[in-house]
Design an enzyme around this catalytic site. Structure first.
Site, short mmCIF file in Angstrom:
data_model
loop_
_atom_site.label_atom_id
_atom_site.label_comp_id
_atom_site.label_asym_id
_atom_site.label_seq_id
_atom_site.Cartn_x
_atom_site.Cartn_y
_atom_site.Cartn_z
N CYS A 27 0.87 -1.17 0.00
CA CYS A 27 0.00 0.00 0.00
C CYS A 27 0.91 1.22 0.00
O CYS A 27 2.11 1.10 0.18
CB CYS A 27 -0.84 0.05 1.27
SG CYS A 27 -1.76 -1.45 1.55
N ARG B 122 1.45 1.76 -5.88
CA ARG B 122 1.67 0.77 -4.82
C ARG B 122 0.38 0.02 -4.45
O ARG B 122 0.41 -0.91 -3.65
CB ARG B 122 2.21 1.46 -3.57
CG ARG B 122 3.52 2.16 -3.78
CD ARG B 122 3.99 2.77 -2.49
NE ARG B 122 4.21 1.75 -1.48
CZ ARG B 122 5.30 1.03 -1.35
NH1 ARG B 122 6.30 1.21 -2.17
NH2 ARG B 122 5.41 0.12 -0.40
N TRP C 91 -3.84 -1.89 -1.41
CA TRP C 91 -3.93 -3.11 -2.21
C TRP C 91 -4.21 -4.20 -1.19
O TRP C 91 -3.37 -4.53 -0.37
CB TRP C 91 -2.62 -3.37 -2.94
CG TRP C 91 -2.70 -4.50 -3.93
CD1 TRP C 91 -3.21 -4.46 -5.19
CD2 TRP C 91 -2.24 -5.84 -3.73
NE1 TRP C 91 -3.10 -5.68 -5.79
CE2 TRP C 91 -2.51 -6.55 -4.93
CE3 TRP C 91 -1.63 -6.52 -2.68
CZ2 TRP C 91 -2.20 -7.89 -5.09
CZ3 TRP C 91 -1.32 -7.85 -2.84
CH2 TRP C 91 -1.60 -8.53 -4.05
N ASN D 44 0.97 0.05 6.06
CA ASN D 44 1.39 -0.76 4.92
C ASN D 44 2.14 -1.96 5.48
O ASN D 44 3.08 -1.78 6.24
CB ASN D 44 2.31 0.08 4.02
CG ASN D 44 2.99 -0.76 2.95
OD1 ASN D 44 2.41 -1.71 2.45
ND2 ASN D 44 4.21 -0.39 2.60
N GLY D 45 1.71 -3.17 5.14
CA GLY D 45 2.38 -4.37 5.64
C GLY D 45 1.37 -5.39 6.09
O GLY D 45 0.18 -5.30 5.74
N GLU E 162 10.12 -13.30 -20.64
CA GLU E 162 9.72 -11.92 -20.32
C GLU E 162 8.65 -11.43 -21.29
O GLU E 162 7.70 -10.76 -20.89
CB GLU E 162 10.97 -11.02 -20.36
CG GLU E 162 10.71 -9.55 -20.13
CD GLU E 162 10.10 -9.21 -18.78
OE1 GLU E 162 9.99 -10.08 -17.91
OE2 GLU E 162 9.69 -8.04 -18.61
N LYS F 261 5.06 -10.07 -20.04
CA LYS F 261 4.55 -8.71 -20.32
C LYS F 261 3.18 -8.80 -20.98
O LYS F 261 2.27 -8.07 -20.62
CB LYS F 261 5.48 -7.94 -21.27
CG LYS F 261 6.71 -7.34 -20.68
CD LYS F 261 6.51 -6.17 -19.77
CE LYS F 261 6.42 -6.59 -18.34
NZ LYS F 261 7.62 -6.82 -17.60
N GLU G 115 0.43 -10.00 -18.42
CA GLU G 115 0.08 -9.15 -17.28
C GLU G 115 -0.67 -7.89 -17.66
O GLU G 115 -1.46 -7.39 -16.87
CB GLU G 115 1.30 -8.83 -16.41
CG GLU G 115 2.27 -7.85 -16.99
CD GLU G 115 3.44 -7.56 -16.06
OE1 GLU G 115 3.22 -7.36 -14.86
OE2 GLU G 115 4.58 -7.51 -16.55
N HIS H 151 8.60 -31.62 -26.71
CA HIS H 151 8.36 -32.46 -25.53
C HIS H 151 6.95 -32.27 -24.97
O HIS H 151 6.69 -32.62 -23.82
CB HIS H 151 9.42 -32.18 -24.47
CG HIS H 151 10.80 -32.51 -24.93
ND1 HIS H 151 11.22 -33.80 -25.15
CD2 HIS H 151 11.83 -31.71 -25.30
CE1 HIS H 151 12.47 -33.79 -25.60
NE2 HIS H 151 12.85 -32.52 -25.70
N LYS I 236 2.63 -2.70 -7.83
CA LYS I 236 4.01 -2.46 -8.26
C LYS I 236 5.03 -3.16 -7.39
O LYS I 236 5.99 -3.72 -7.87
CB LYS I 236 4.27 -0.95 -8.26
CG LYS I 236 5.65 -0.56 -8.73
CD LYS I 236 5.85 -0.91 -10.18
CE LYS I 236 7.25 -0.62 -10.66
NZ LYS I 236 7.52 -1.36 -11.91
C1 F6R Z 1 6.48 -7.64 -14.04
C2 F6R Z 1 6.90 -7.10 -12.76
C3 F6R Z 1 7.15 -8.04 -11.64
C4 F6R Z 1 8.42 -7.62 -10.86
C5 F6R Z 1 8.56 -8.49 -9.61
C6 F6R Z 1 9.84 -8.19 -8.86
O1 F6R Z 1 6.31 -6.62 -14.97
O2 F6R Z 1 7.03 -5.92 -12.58
O3 F6R Z 1 7.26 -9.35 -12.10
O4 F6R Z 1 9.53 -7.74 -11.69
O5 F6R Z 1 7.47 -8.27 -8.77
O6 F6R Z 1 9.89 -6.86 -8.45
P1 F6R Z 1 11.24 -6.19 -7.98
O7 F6R Z 1 12.16 -6.13 -9.14
O8 F6R Z 1 10.83 -4.84 -7.48
O9 F6R Z 1 11.80 -7.06 -6.89
#
Ligand code: F6R
Length: 608
Positions: free
Chosen positions: A2, A27, A75, A101-102, A484, A488, A491, A507, A603
């Site tokens: 959050c 966040r 969140w 937050n937590g 990746e 992308k 998500e 396989h 995030k």
């Molecule tokens: C995907 C994404 C997440 C972060 C993951 C790790 O687009 O953003 O998969 O890469 O949550 O986050 P960090 O790098 O902040 O530890």
């Protein structure tokens, strides 16, 4: 997961708090709320949904006299994301308000105890337990707010960054952290606490990074940090932040994600800055001076950062002759990893706050193996708890989907590979100087190439927008990039996508291929090109359309050929990555998705 902000000053607090929350929305954004004291009464206004809903509600009251306030963007982890569970929460007396937050892990047993004492709860959250517990200590034991916070925290297990105030002293706001981010912003006649710097950057650039168990009191003209356990004063000094406030905003782009993808040329420049010796043409990493080359490297990370680590493994082995193990942090933390003296754990994290990655870091430290943190956020927990830190210097990344952060991690990891390769003698000075020259030329090449790539991404996204599933295939160092690309796409556009090592298709996965299941293949000029071409023939023989992301000169016959600009083949990944990001971005935009804030995601994943 959050965002919190607290303010004590001379401006209308609610305006400052709402502005801060807008910058913290990345966040969490399922509900939000503010609290302030006006005419000696505590007011809280909360709303389900995004901040706009809260602003609409606030426009119906008149909160502009209050000069102390707090806010929260949530969140959900405990309790549904509705108004009742939104923060701030109040204690039973209605004199205290708190944002958090937590996660409070033992909240159920604390809640039972308080209920037995007659406390009535209004929400399902772990947070309300905190404020009720503090209130109860004030009421039952006659403690001051400061002592009641300290006493309550002795009973609490879990992670928190929280801010709390009382109607008794409406100019004072207390905040404390343990394992969740919290910063103090020091202004002129005003002070701030927040989860992240952009929340108050419009008002001050003087920041105090709070450590675990630090409790801060802010008032308009003063601030003081205490140890929350014994309430002894702690001496801290502000640091000056040079970030441009504009860099935390969209700069006119429709989405942060696009802005951040297009920033990658600058990100490469910034990450290289000061790390190449102009005379010797060698990598200089001052951060690592005095440390031996490790005998083995364990890379630990999550999501996109994990993909950057997996990509780097190919280079560590190839260029620096190092044995490398790459682990998803949520697996690493519950395995029994064999870590030996002389080895190094490298944790990679954009935010520096990812709970699983931090747990991996702490395991390494418990086992007395040093940790190198590669992270973006200055003063983050990864940065503070690692033995060594290599900042990626990518600037704030606001879009939930990580883009420029991965690019910067790849640059930092390539520099590290060359640095160790130089030290071990596995890369010649000619090779190292060639690699650095090519790296330095990347920003200009990207700048020139990205507009064309963007066009191509847009037209391919439209053409394939009806597809419900995609494969992303690669071999060698393109395999992590395939993972990746799939991440992308899923998500932000919610289209199902799987990344595979191309050799694995036979396989099992190839059974899925038909004319409605496109394959996105990463076909750059590497040693495995011919093998990949055979894999693609197998896909095409079963009617599967193939989009080949390829480099100039590569012969390939497929439904759609997408040629990225020419670059040294070893660094082709720096073009593959933005191409994949732009494809996912354009697909999500075309399908009308919420690009910067995709559903179910936040995030910074600060809970397990
Ligand atoms: C995907 C994404 C997440 C972060 C993951 C790790 O687009 O953003 O998969 O890469 O949550 O986050 P960090 O790098 O902040 O530890």
């Amino acid at each position: 997961m959050c965002g919190i902000i607290g303010y004590a000053g001379h401006r209308p607090a609610v305006t400052v708090v709402i502005e801060g929350l807008k910058r913290l929305e990345y966040r969490g954004y399922d509900s939000a709320g503010v609290a302030f004291v006006q005419n000696k009464c505590l007011e809280t206004v909360r709303s389900e949904g995004k901040l706009e809903r809260l602003e609409q509600k606030l426009s119906r009251c008149d909160p502009y006299l209050a000069t102390t306030g707090m806010g929260h963007t949530r969140w959900a982890t405990h309790g549904l994301p509705n108004e009742q569970n939104a923060h701030p929460h109040q204690d039973q007396s209605g004199r205290l308000a708190l944002v958090h937050n937590g996660i409070i892990e033992n909240y159920l047993s604390l809640k039972d105890q308080l209920e037995q004492e007659g406390v009535e709860f209004q929400s399902e959250t772990d947070t309300e337990v905190l404020v009720q517990l503090i209130g109860w200590h004030m009421h039952k034991d006659g403690l001051s707010l400061q002592r009641a916070i300290s006493r309550a925290l002795e009973q609490v297990e879990g992670a928190y960054a929280l801010a709390v105030f009382s109607t008794d002293n409406p100019d004072q706001l207390w905040a404390v952290r343990n394992s969740s981010p919290l910063l103090l912003g020091v202004g002129q006649g005003e002070n701030f606490v927040a989860s992240d710097i952009p929340a108050f950057l419009n008002y001050t650039r003087e920041v105090v990074f709070l450590d675990d168990h630090e409790l801060v009191l802010i008032q308009p003209h003063s601030w003081q940090v205490y140890d929350s356990r014994n309430l002894e004063p702690v001496t801290k000094a502000p640091e000056h932040i040079t970030w441009d406030v504009q860099s935390a905003q969209k700069s006119g782009y429709k989405h942060f994600m696009l802005k951040e993808i297009l920033e990658q040329p600058q990100v490469i420049r910034d990450c290289l800055a000061g790390r190449i010796d102009r005379d010797t043409r060698k990598v200089v990493l001052k951060e690592l001076e005095g440390w031996e080359v490790p005998t083995r490297v364990h890379i630990v990370a999550c999501g996109t950062s994990f993909h950057a680590g997996l990509w780097a493994k190919y280079y560590f082995e190839r260029w620096s002759g190092l044995s490398v193990q790459v682990d998803i942090a949520s697996e690493f933390r519950y395995r029994e990893p064999i870590l030996k003296p002389g080895e190094l754990v490298v944790v990679i994290s954009q935010s520096g706050e990812t709970a699983d990655t931090l747990a991996g870091l702490r395991i390494a430290r418990e086992k007395k193996v040093p940790v190198l943190g590669i992270c973006n956020v200055l003063g983050s927990t990864v940065a503070r708890e690692s033995d060594l830190v290599l900042y990626t210097q990518a600037g704030p990344e606001i879009s939930v989907a990580s883009t420029k952060a991965m690019c910067s991690q790849m640059v930092a990891l390539i520099l590290l590979t060359l640095y160790w390769g130089q030290a071990k003698g596995t890369v010649s000075s000619d090779f190292s100087s060639k690699a650095l020259k090519e790296l330095e030329s990347l920003p200009e090449l990207m700048q020139a190439g990205i507009p064309g790539m963007h066009e191509q991404a847009r037209s391919l996204a439209r053409k394939y927008s009806v597809a419900r599933s995609f494969f992303f295939l690669g071999r060698g160092e393109n395999y992590p990039l395939a993972l990746e690309g799939a991440l992308k796409l899923k998500e932000i556009s919610y289209i199902h996508a799987e990344g595979y090592a191309a050799g694995e298709m036979k396989h099992g996965p190839i059974a899925l291929i038909d004319q409605d299941f496109p394959t996105f293949a990463l076909v750059t000029d590497n040693d495995l090109l011919q093998k990949l071409q055979s894999n693609l023939q197998e896909v095409q023989a079963r009617g599967g359309p193939v989009i080949a992301l390829t480099s100039p000169g590569v012969e390939i016959r497929v439904a759609d050929r997408w040629e990225v600009p020419k670059v040294w083949s070893q660094l082709a990944g720096f073009f593959i990555l933005p191409a994949l990001q732009l494809f996912a971005y354009e697909m999500a935009v075309y399908l009308g998705k919420d690009v910067d804030q995709p559903r179910n995601l936040a995030k910074s994943v600060t809970v397990e």
